[in-house]
Design an enzyme around this catalytic site. Sequence first.
Site, PDB file in Angstrom:
ATOM      1  N   ALA A 345       9.311  -4.213 -16.707  1.00 40.81           N
ATOM      2  CA  ALA A 345       9.908  -5.547 -16.575  1.00 40.81           C
ATOM      3  C   ALA A 345      11.347  -5.455 -16.085  1.00 40.81           C
ATOM      4  O   ALA A 345      11.782  -6.263 -15.259  1.00 40.81           O
ATOM      5  CB  ALA A 345       9.844  -6.276 -17.912  1.00 40.81           C
ATOM      6  N   TRP A 348      11.284  -4.592 -12.424  1.00 42.85           N
ATOM      7  CA  TRP A 348      10.836  -5.720 -11.616  1.00 42.85           C
ATOM      8  C   TRP A 348      12.003  -6.640 -11.283  1.00 42.85           C
ATOM      9  O   TRP A 348      12.099  -7.170 -10.179  1.00 42.85           O
ATOM     10  CB  TRP A 348       9.759  -6.512 -12.368  1.00 42.85           C
ATOM     11  CG  TRP A 348       9.254  -7.708 -11.605  1.00 42.85           C
ATOM     12  CD1 TRP A 348       8.282  -7.720 -10.650  1.00 42.85           C
ATOM     13  CD2 TRP A 348       9.722  -9.063 -11.710  1.00 42.85           C
ATOM     14  NE1 TRP A 348       8.103  -8.999 -10.159  1.00 42.85           N
ATOM     15  CE2 TRP A 348       8.971  -9.841 -10.796  1.00 42.85           C
ATOM     16  CE3 TRP A 348      10.695  -9.691 -12.485  1.00 42.85           C
ATOM     17  CZ2 TRP A 348       9.164 -11.209 -10.660  1.00 42.85           C
ATOM     18  CZ3 TRP A 348      10.884 -11.063 -12.337  1.00 42.85           C
ATOM     19  CH2 TRP A 348      10.124 -11.804 -11.429  1.00 42.85           C
ATOM     20  N   HIS A 349      12.900  -6.817 -12.236  1.00 40.70           N
ATOM     21  CA  HIS A 349      14.028  -7.719 -12.008  1.00 40.70           C
ATOM     22  C   HIS A 349      15.046  -7.133 -11.043  1.00 40.70           C
ATOM     23  O   HIS A 349      15.756  -7.879 -10.366  1.00 40.70           O
ATOM     24  CB  HIS A 349      14.712  -8.062 -13.334  1.00 40.70           C
ATOM     25  CG  HIS A 349      13.990  -9.114 -14.112  1.00 40.70           C
ATOM     26  ND1 HIS A 349      13.024  -8.830 -15.054  1.00 40.70           N
ATOM     27  CD2 HIS A 349      14.079 -10.476 -14.088  1.00 40.70           C
ATOM     28  CE1 HIS A 349      12.564  -9.963 -15.571  1.00 40.70           C
ATOM     29  NE2 HIS A 349      13.191 -10.973 -15.005  1.00 40.70           N
ATOM     30  N   GLY A 350      15.152  -5.832 -10.970  1.00 38.98           N
ATOM     31  CA  GLY A 350      16.119  -5.263 -10.044  1.00 38.98           C
ATOM     32  C   GLY A 350      16.145  -3.747 -10.091  1.00 38.98           C
ATOM     33  O   GLY A 350      15.807  -3.128 -11.105  1.00 38.98           O
ATOM     34  N   PHE A 498      15.507 -11.957  -7.008  1.00 36.48           N
ATOM     35  CA  PHE A 498      14.514 -11.057  -7.577  1.00 36.48           C
ATOM     36  C   PHE A 498      13.206 -11.113  -6.799  1.00 36.48           C
ATOM     37  O   PHE A 498      12.327 -10.333  -7.064  1.00 36.48           O
ATOM     38  CB  PHE A 498      14.252 -11.402  -9.051  1.00 36.48           C
ATOM     39  CG  PHE A 498      15.527 -11.417  -9.865  1.00 36.48           C
ATOM     40  CD1 PHE A 498      16.326 -10.296  -9.912  1.00 36.48           C
ATOM     41  CD2 PHE A 498      15.917 -12.550 -10.566  1.00 36.48           C
ATOM     42  CE1 PHE A 498      17.501 -10.306 -10.653  1.00 36.48           C
ATOM     43  CE2 PHE A 498      17.080 -12.564 -11.306  1.00 36.48           C
ATOM     44  CZ  PHE A 498      17.881 -11.443 -11.342  1.00 36.48           C
TER      45      PHE A 498
END
Length: 498
Positions: A345, A348-350, A498
């Site tokens: 997670a 995924w955001h960065g 994102f």
Amino acid sequence: MLFNSFEFLIFFFITIIIGNILKNRWQRLFFLLASYYFYMAWQPSSISCSAIADSGLKYYTDRLHCDLKINPYVFILIFSTIIDYFAARAIERKEDGDASRGWLLLLSLVVNIGTLGFFKYTDFLLGVINDIHLLGAFQFEKQNIILPVGISFYTFQSMSYTIDVYNRKIEARKSFLDFALYVAFFPQLVAGPIVRAETFFRDLDYRLSVHKEHIEAAFALILIGFTRKIVFADNLGKVVDATFANYQNLNSIEIWTGALAFGWQIYFDFAGYTDIAIGVARLFGFQFNANFNFPMSCRNIADHWSRWHISFSTWIRDYIYIPLGGSRVSVLMYIRNIMITWLFAGLWHGAAYHYIGWGIWQGTMLLTHKFYGDTSVSKFLNEKGGKVYDLFARIFTMFCLAFGFIMFRAETMEKAIPMMKALLFINDSSVPLTKWTNYRYGILLVICFTASYIFSKRQIPTLLTGNWIKYSLFVIVNILLLLLFGVTESQNFLYFQF
């Protein structure tokens, strides 16, 4: 194209008028072309029409955008759509046990994750190699690859479709037009929510009616979305930007204010976007599930994540956590599953160390809550603590979330660490604690927390339809807030990055 722009207002009215005139396949084709236009209206910062590249791939992408007004990144969206459409059709035709089904699914995953990985993680991985000196003294140059807007959302949405077809949960869509519209439908294209295929195709095949009460509900949702974004998120962004840019010269209370303000900023910003997206989709006959449910006054971290970015948290639960074994494993494997899921997670955001730190922190909080919840102390306090313990639990949850807010917002861990130390009143600032320059925002945050707590307890219906007095008051109050306190300059939604 920004929802909070005059360009979108024109686009919306043209699309809904023509869309309601057309029927069947012509209507779907028009919606698809409108969605591609909506996506191509995004201006890639990598392209400067006053300084077009002389050669190479960038020469052609610059020419496409500057001469033909075609955003080259739309072809990535179309390529991903084509691969997943044909992969899913082929997977469905294969018998269970046929090894080629797995290879076809792998093709879909490699294309989607590979495309996302190239644009989002190339510079990060090269930086990691440089940091650990894997190649000795040799250092890779930063490639400055531009991340196509929305790629994290539409790749995940498309992947969930092929995985569900592979698992025989849904049938592969025979119409390429229908599937392409599912991937590209403009309300949720660039920042979610991540819509499951069964939900979208259900409404596509049996389009929901749009009567007076539906228009009222959708308008209320769109209006509150704009209020959340333009009034609350964009105004809170001012103190957030000032805090993170000048944290060395602030005391702990001021950093606390800035950290919590960012949590509320990103909530109002993202919830505002999805409110608008869900409201707009409803006017076109689609009912998307809610993506937020008052997550900022929850009494524990598990409750928070059951209410925050619900389409994403359920996605990683269904496609990462459960396939790993979920909670029906040994304690050590359970810890592994939680940490892998939330490390994923974070990435995924960065692609940065501070996002990894954020993901590890979320996993750590969830594990701590789980093990604490199994103790006799927790059970006793939940049964006998009453309203005092309930309020304390909510405030403590916000206290813990603040550390994650800092890691999420800071550009680097080097910047995040001293700010997190300041939350514990361990910092070198010479500014006395009695000097609280951003106290007005502190008061606003207390009001936001209190209002969120009240609304989540009362579960106010969305939103007052059927009662014209309450509905009219709601509309008037929101319009006055927008006129009096709205930030007039169009600001990007935070989750576009994102």
